[in-house]
Design a protein around this motif. Structure first.
Motif, short mmCIF file in Angstrom:
data_model
loop_
_atom_site.label_atom_id
_atom_site.label_comp_id
_atom_site.label_asym_id
_atom_site.label_seq_id
_atom_site.Cartn_x
_atom_site.Cartn_y
_atom_site.Cartn_z
N ALA A 160 105.03 -11.54 -30.91
CA ALA A 160 105.47 -11.04 -32.08
C ALA A 160 103.82 -10.06 -32.62
CB ALA A 160 106.24 -11.39 -33.20
N ASP A 161 103.75 -8.93 -33.20
CA ASP A 161 102.64 -8.39 -33.89
C ASP A 161 103.37 -8.74 -35.06
OD1 ASP A 161 99.95 -7.76 -34.73
OD2 ASP A 161 100.62 -5.39 -33.71
N GLY A 162 101.97 -8.84 -36.22
CA GLY A 162 102.05 -9.05 -37.39
C GLY A 162 102.89 -8.02 -38.03
N PRO A 163 103.18 -7.67 -39.31
CA PRO A 163 103.91 -6.65 -40.04
C PRO A 163 102.79 -5.36 -40.85
CG PRO A 163 103.87 -8.35 -41.39
CD PRO A 163 103.62 -9.30 -39.89
N ARG A 164 103.11 -4.14 -40.41
CA ARG A 164 102.04 -3.55 -41.56
C ARG A 164 102.01 -4.06 -42.35
NH1 ARG A 164 104.94 1.05 -37.59
NH2 ARG A 164 106.18 0.39 -38.04
N PRO A 165 100.31 -3.58 -42.91
CA PRO A 165 101.03 -3.89 -44.66
C PRO A 165 101.12 -2.73 -45.70
CG PRO A 165 98.68 -3.72 -43.89
CD PRO A 165 99.06 -3.69 -42.46
N ASP A 166 100.83 -1.24 -45.31
CA ASP A 166 101.81 -0.12 -45.57
C ASP A 166 103.21 0.29 -44.94
OD1 ASP A 166 100.86 0.15 -42.94
OD2 ASP A 166 100.20 2.21 -43.41
#
Length: 326
Positions: A42-48
């Motif tokens: 799983a990729d990490g959450p996008r900060p924006d």
């Protein structure tokens, strides 16, 4: 129909992100197939994107729902790498542990027969370097050769697919080793044997090298082209892309003709082609209908020349008639 025993479900890499509703549907199908080894990345959450945190966490909980005998490994990123880096690095991680396996993204819903289809062909072509991958995608079954269970294509269809460590080891995200070929227009003309198709892919290759395209799929396919390594394509659709909506990275239009194509199980025993050779008719359909290219044809050229001759003759007759009545 599921084949006879002897082909256990291969290891599966399940790529997820922030769509728990879709991931649950695909995970349910994986549960039916009961692989002995499951890898979840799983990729990490996008900060924006503030909604990514909760949806990413919910999606990752699927790793806790494995209720069959199975070795589970996870690669959960804290930071967001983006589609190109996250997917390609996850596949590389997968092949640090296995020699061959199936790759499913969270929007690629397989028919149950997809798993034994891949299992049989992963074994059959394990040492065949002219075969790079096995796809579950069949966009139009009317275009496939009769009497066989699958064909071969230069196009690497990756909405549910399988491959080998021996093939993925050639992956080069920067396409540094094949730059000379892919930036050469004459190479594309020799490979594609159609000027319009060659021009299309020559431009994409140059755009990729210029940094204008951000994907892992093109460098994977380009590398296969240079090595003349083909993709197996089934004669029935074994994977449906259920992710055509506003949340998709590349698949946002829900009404697209390739969205959620009906699944149809493949029949066993499989009927194998006698030779590994590209199905040009299948490739032309892909170019025209999936990619929006209209390849040139000798027949089209002939008809255009005939039309030119007919027009010229008609013009000469009209001019002769005008002179007769003046």
């Amino acid at each position: 129909m599921i084949p006879a025993k002897g082909h256990p479900t291969p290891p599966v890499l399940f790529l997820v992100f922030n769509r728990p509703d879709l991931a649950r549907r695909v995970f349910a199908r994986i549960r039916e197939a009961r692989p002995a080894r499951l890898f979840i990345a799983a990729d990490g959450p996008r900060p924006d994107h503030p909604d990514d945190g909760p949806t990413c966490r919910e999606t990752r909980l699927l790793a806790l729902q494995v209720d069959w005998p199975c070795e589970v490994k996870t690669l959960f990123r804290d930071a967001n790498l983006g589609c190109r880096a996250a997917v390609s690095s996850a596949i590389t991680w997968f092949f640090e542990h296995v020699e061959a396996g199936i790759i499913l993204e969270d929007d690629c819903l397989p028919d149950l027969s997809f798993f034994p289809f891949c299992a049989e062909l992963l074994e059959k072509h394990m040492h065949n370097d002219s075969v790079a991958s096995i796809s579950g995608d069949c966009f139009d079954p009317r275009r496939y050769r009769k009497g066989v269970s699958y064909s071969f294509s230069k196009y690497q269809h990756i909405w549910g697919w399988a491959t080998w460590k021996r093939a993925w080891k050639h992956f080069d995200v920067n396409v540094t080793q094949t730059r000379n070929e892919l930036c050469d227009a004459s190479w594309h003309e020799r490979f594609h044997k159609d000027k319009l198709v060659a021009s299309y892919w020559h431009k994409i290759a140059n755009d990729y090298h210029s940094g204008n395209i951000n994907t892992w799929a093109y460098p994977w396919m380009f590398g296969c082209w240079v090595r003349c390594a083909h993709c197996i394509v089934p004669t029935t659709n074994l994977v449906a892309n259920i992710g055509f909506d506003a949340r998709g990275t590349h698949t946002k239009y829900a009404g697209h003709r390739l969205s959620d194509i009906a699944l149809r199980p493949i029949m066993f025993p499989l009927s194998h082609p006698n030779v590994v050779e590209r199905d040009r008719h299948l490739e032309r359909w892909t170019e025209k209908h999936a990619l929006g290219i209209c390849p040139q044809r000798k027949t089209s050229y002939i008809w255009s020349r005939l039309l030119h001759v007919f027009t010229a003759v008609a013009g000469m007759k009209a001019k002769s008639n005008r002179r007769r009545f003046t």
